[in-house]
Design an enzyme around this catalytic site. Sequence first.
Site, PDB file in Angstrom:
ATOM      1  N   ARG A  53      28.110  55.202  65.427  1.00 51.95           N
ATOM      2  CA  ARG A  53      27.036  54.463  64.756  1.00 51.95           C
ATOM      3  C   ARG A  53      26.422  53.419  65.698  1.00 51.95           C
ATOM      4  NH1 ARG A  53      23.335  54.583  60.631  1.00 51.95           N
ATOM      5  NH2 ARG A  53      22.406  52.538  60.767  1.00 51.95           N
ATOM      6  N   HIS A  57      22.538  53.327  66.787  1.00 56.92           N
ATOM      7  CA  HIS A  57      21.752  52.127  66.495  1.00 56.92           C
ATOM      8  C   HIS A  57      21.190  51.536  67.796  1.00 56.92           C
ATOM      9  CE1 HIS A  57      21.502  48.200  63.999  1.00 56.92           C
ATOM     10  NE2 HIS A  57      20.944  47.943  65.162  1.00 56.92           N
ATOM     11  N   ASN A  85      22.226  46.287  59.576  1.00 57.59           N
ATOM     12  CA  ASN A  85      23.425  46.528  60.383  1.00 57.59           C
ATOM     13  C   ASN A  85      24.652  46.842  59.546  1.00 57.59           C
ATOM     14  OD1 ASN A  85      24.558  44.308  59.241  1.00 57.59           O
ATOM     15  ND2 ASN A  85      24.571  43.065  61.089  1.00 57.59           N
ATOM     16  N   PRO A 157      16.863  55.165  60.529  1.00 55.85           N
ATOM     17  CA  PRO A 157      16.742  55.963  59.315  1.00 55.85           C
ATOM     18  C   PRO A 157      17.559  55.340  58.188  1.00 55.85           C
ATOM     19  CG  PRO A 157      18.068  57.102  60.965  1.00 55.85           C
ATOM     20  CD  PRO A 157      17.567  55.855  61.607  1.00 55.85           C
ATOM     21  N   HIS A 187      27.250  62.258  59.868  1.00 60.61           N
ATOM     22  CA  HIS A 187      27.747  61.919  58.533  1.00 60.61           C
ATOM     23  C   HIS A 187      28.900  62.814  58.104  1.00 60.61           C
ATOM     24  CE1 HIS A 187      24.033  59.429  57.139  1.00 60.61           C
ATOM     25  NE2 HIS A 187      24.807  58.798  57.977  1.00 60.61           N
TER      26      HIS A 187
HETATM   27  C1  LIG Z   1      25.220  41.906  60.314  1.00 60.41           C
HETATM   28  O1  LIG Z   1      24.226  40.952  60.026  1.00 60.41           O
HETATM   29  C2  LIG Z   1      24.677  39.875  59.226  1.00 60.41           C
HETATM   30  C3  LIG Z   1      23.461  38.990  58.956  1.00 60.41           C
HETATM   31  O2  LIG Z   1      22.411  39.748  58.440  1.00 60.41           O
HETATM   32  C4  LIG Z   1      25.801  39.133  59.957  1.00 60.41           C
HETATM   33  O3  LIG Z   1      26.301  38.085  59.145  1.00 60.41           O
HETATM   34  C5  LIG Z   1      26.940  40.108  60.294  1.00 60.41           C
HETATM   35  O4  LIG Z   1      27.924  39.462  61.063  1.00 60.41           O
HETATM   36  C6  LIG Z   1      26.373  41.277  61.080  1.00 60.41           C
HETATM   37  N1  LIG Z   1      27.426  42.280  61.347  1.00 60.41           N
HETATM   38  C7  LIG Z   1      27.863  42.573  62.575  1.00 60.41           C
HETATM   39  C8  LIG Z   1      28.910  43.640  62.657  1.00 60.41           C
HETATM   40  O5  LIG Z   1      27.455  42.025  63.569  1.00 60.41           O
END
Ligand SMILES: *[C@@H]1O[C@H](CO)[C@@H](O)[C@H](O)[C@H]1NC(C)=O
Length: 319
Positions: A53, A57, A85, A157, A187
């Site tokens: 993933r 990404h 994310n 996506p 997936h």
């Molecule tokens: C994903 O984004 C959020 C904020 O939108 C953040 O708090 C979180 O740590 C992020 N996850 C990763 C794995 O970086």
Amino acid sequence: MARLGLVLAMALCLTISVFPDTTTAQLKHNFYGKKVVQQKVKETFVTIPATLRLFFHDCFVNGCDASVMIQSTPNNKAEKDHPDNVSLAGDGFDVVIKAKKALDAIPSCRNKVSCADILALATRDVVVAAEGPSYPVELGRRDGLVSTAASVHGNLPGPNDNFDKLNKLFAKNKLTQEDMIALSAAHTLGFAHCNKVFNRIYNFNRTHIIDPALNKGYAKDLRLAWPKNVDPRIAINIDPITPKKIDNIYFKNLQQGKGLFTSDQVLYTDRRSRPTVDSWAKNSAAFNAAFVKAMTKLGRVGVKTGHNGNIRRDCGAFN
Ligand SMILES: *[C@@H]1O[C@H](CO)[C@@H](O)[C@H](O)[C@H]1NC(C)=O
Ligand SMILES: *[C@@H]1O[C@H](CO)[C@@H](O)[C@H](O)[C@H]1NC(C)=O
């Protein structure tokens, strides 16, 4: 064994780029931090879907340049902190950081291999760990100099995307419809949270409470796993049959209406992609070949060379 590992790692550090514009030469298969990856996978299976993933990404947002690994700072909200994310788990980051540490411990390798290349190699290694096909990884990517949450918007996506939207997003990255279908088979691994699927099993549209494209028995199982008042953190396997293997069962599932996301099932409901799904459901060698081809093309997306990038000392921060 340890000595062998070292020799292979050194071979890697001396090998160079297959991408244009870089000064160096060529490369073949590399086994550098493979042991690190295998160890990490043994500790946590989630490393496999998480790494896959993360690579996807990374490549889809601003190219395969490890921009997804950059940590936010008070002055910059980085790519990985965009709300899209949700499926990025820490284990993907961790395996790259550990593999880099193993490489950097070899004096001739220190800061010779970019985080983007390490991520590409680790991705191949987790594919193999999940019994998917092996393939040589092209190297020579440089690490990106920019990472912003804003750049994520509209580039990944989503689980409810329709066929045209999926094709368009992949085409933007020079990936064909076949590549899109092959990469969707990622997936065959990984987990989903209920909020991405709830509408399909409880509130589809005015005429159908349950999405009629869903297999009836599967819809029942999903409702059992995710009752209406379920804790939204409860995740289930995306592939109900072989969730730990990269294989063509993903396509057999689609034939039976067992694609968890709308974006999976549409590959079977749409006339344009159904023949490909049918043929890969029957022929796993053909799927493997298409998957390798698509992964290789994915690894070429937006690659940075020359002054457009560098080799990060710390994958989580710009030099
Ligand atoms: C994903 O984004 C959020 C904020 O939108 C953040 O708090 C979180 O740590 C992020 N996850 C990763 C794995 O970086
Ligand atoms: C609900 O979805 C089904 C299947 O996609 C479709 O045939 C039907 O027309 C939809 N109903 C409404 C009211 O949109």
